[in-house]
Design a protein around this motif. Structure first.
Motif, mmCIF file in Angstrom:
data_model
loop_
_atom_site.group_PDB
_atom_site.id
_atom_site.type_symbol
_atom_site.label_atom_id
_atom_site.label_comp_id
_atom_site.label_asym_id
_atom_site.label_seq_id
_atom_site.Cartn_x
_atom_site.Cartn_y
_atom_site.Cartn_z
ATOM 1 N N UNK A 67 0.826 -1.208 0.000
ATOM 2 C CA UNK A 67 0.000 0.000 0.000
ATOM 3 C C UNK A 67 0.865 1.265 0.000
ATOM 4 N N UNK A 68 1.928 1.238 0.789
ATOM 5 C CA UNK A 68 2.812 2.404 0.848
ATOM 6 C C UNK A 68 3.500 2.643 -0.491
ATOM 7 N N UNK A 69 3.977 1.587 -1.121
ATOM 8 C CA UNK A 69 4.660 1.739 -2.406
ATOM 9 C C UNK A 69 3.659 2.179 -3.484
ATOM 10 N N UNK A 70 2.423 1.691 -3.384
ATOM 11 C CA UNK A 70 1.386 2.155 -4.311
ATOM 12 C C UNK A 70 1.137 3.648 -4.126
ATOM 13 N N UNK A 71 1.186 4.092 -2.879
ATOM 14 C CA UNK A 71 1.070 5.529 -2.615
ATOM 15 C C UNK A 71 2.217 6.299 -3.240
ATOM 16 N N UNK A 74 7.244 1.753 -9.514
ATOM 17 C CA UNK A 74 6.772 1.611 -8.135
ATOM 18 C C UNK A 74 5.520 0.744 -8.084
ATOM 19 N N UNK A 75 4.628 0.936 -9.051
ATOM 20 C CA UNK A 75 3.408 0.142 -9.071
ATOM 21 C C UNK A 75 3.711 -1.339 -9.266
ATOM 22 N N UNK A 76 4.644 -1.667 -10.178
ATOM 23 C CA UNK A 76 5.014 -3.068 -10.386
ATOM 24 C C UNK A 76 5.610 -3.670 -9.112
ATOM 25 N N UNK A 96 -4.814 0.196 -2.056
ATOM 26 C CA UNK A 96 -4.082 1.267 -2.730
ATOM 27 C C UNK A 96 -3.388 0.774 -3.991
ATOM 28 N N UNK A 97 -3.037 -0.486 -4.027
ATOM 29 C CA UNK A 97 -2.448 -1.055 -5.248
ATOM 30 C C UNK A 97 -3.477 -1.017 -6.375
ATOM 31 N N UNK A 98 -4.699 -1.404 -6.068
ATOM 32 C CA UNK A 98 -5.765 -1.372 -7.072
ATOM 33 C C UNK A 98 -6.061 0.063 -7.511
ATOM 34 N N UNK A 114 -2.973 4.856 -12.901
ATOM 35 C CA UNK A 114 -1.882 4.841 -13.877
ATOM 36 C C UNK A 114 -2.280 4.147 -15.172
ATOM 37 N N UNK A 115 -3.463 3.563 -15.210
ATOM 38 C CA UNK A 115 -3.910 2.880 -16.429
ATOM 39 C C UNK A 115 -3.248 1.549 -16.647
ATOM 40 N N UNK A 116 -2.807 0.903 -15.559
ATOM 41 C CA UNK A 116 -2.161 -0.403 -15.693
ATOM 42 C C UNK A 116 -0.679 -0.287 -15.933
#
Length: 227
Positions: free
Chosen positions: A177-181, A198-200, A211-213, A219-221
């Motif tokens: 969640x933090x990295x997704x942020x 970061x999202x990957x 937060x990942x979702x 970011x559009x995937x």
């Protein structure tokens, strides 16, 4: 006739005098009742206040704790913090903050800063919360992380989490969640490549964290061919 006119002349000042005396007596009695109520409340103590809280009677708990805090002997950190806790639930943040700041001037205990951070976050003052966090390393890790996250400073939140949490103690979903942020923060700053990376990384820790979702949608995937 003369007696009637003399009576009329004396009636007004005498009546006014009686009214003044009655007002003074009523004021004295009211102060005595208030003092007696405060003394009675202070004798009930924090235990009775807790009982009121358990019964859902926050107003009763507040009256008891205010009576305790008014007395010099009862003005202890525990009593003040108890009153502040009730005030927080009642959204009386201004009064709660005033009490906490006074307490901070007289006492220095590890948990006090944590309560001040929570109160700052309640009031939406994330900048103040971060100042307190950075000035006192005793603030619990998750609370410190929350202060950075509430300010939108996800990179600092993640750095704080990793610095304060041993590798074996890290929770994959929390870190995801933090990295997704972080990904969303980079995205807002225009660093699309950094955001995708970061999202990957977040998805590698957890695919289903909230937060990942959200970051994936924002970011559009991710591009599967991207490093």
């Amino acid at each position: 006739m003369f007696a009637d006119s003399q009576f009329q002349e004396l009636f007004v000042p005498v009546a006014l005098g009686v009214v003044v005396v009655l007002l003074v007596v009523m004021g004295v009695l009211a102060r005595r009742r208030a003092k007696a109520a405060a003394v009675a409340a202070s004798r009930l103590g924090a235990g009775s206040a807790l009982a009121c809280v358990l019964d859902g009677d926050l107003d009763g708990a507040r009256r008891i704790l205010e009576g305790v805090v008014r007395s010099a002997a009862g003005r202890t950190p525990d009593a003040i913090v108890g009153l502040v806790s009730v005030l927080r639930v009642q959204s009386e943040w201004g009064l709660a903050l005033e009490l906490m700041e006074r307490l901070a001037l007289d006492h220095s205990v590890p948990w006090l800063t944590a309560l001040r951070v929570r109160l700052a976050l309640d009031m939406g003052e994330s900048g103040r919360a971060i100042e307190l966090v950075e000035g006192d390393p005793s603030v619990p890790t998750l609370l410190a992380v929350a202060a950075y996250a509430r300010a939108g400073r996800w990179q600092d939140a993640h750095a704080c989490y990793r610095k304060r949490t041993a590798r074996k103690g890290r929770d994959k979903e929390a870190e995801a969640n933090l990295i997704a942020g972080v990904a969303m923060e980079l995205h807002r700053g225009g660093d699309e490549r950094g955001a995708k990376r970061a999202l990957k990384r977040a998805q590698g820790l957890s695919q289903s964290s909230l937060l990942v979702l959200m970051a994936d949608h924002a970011l559009g995937g991710t591009d599967p061919d991207e490093d």
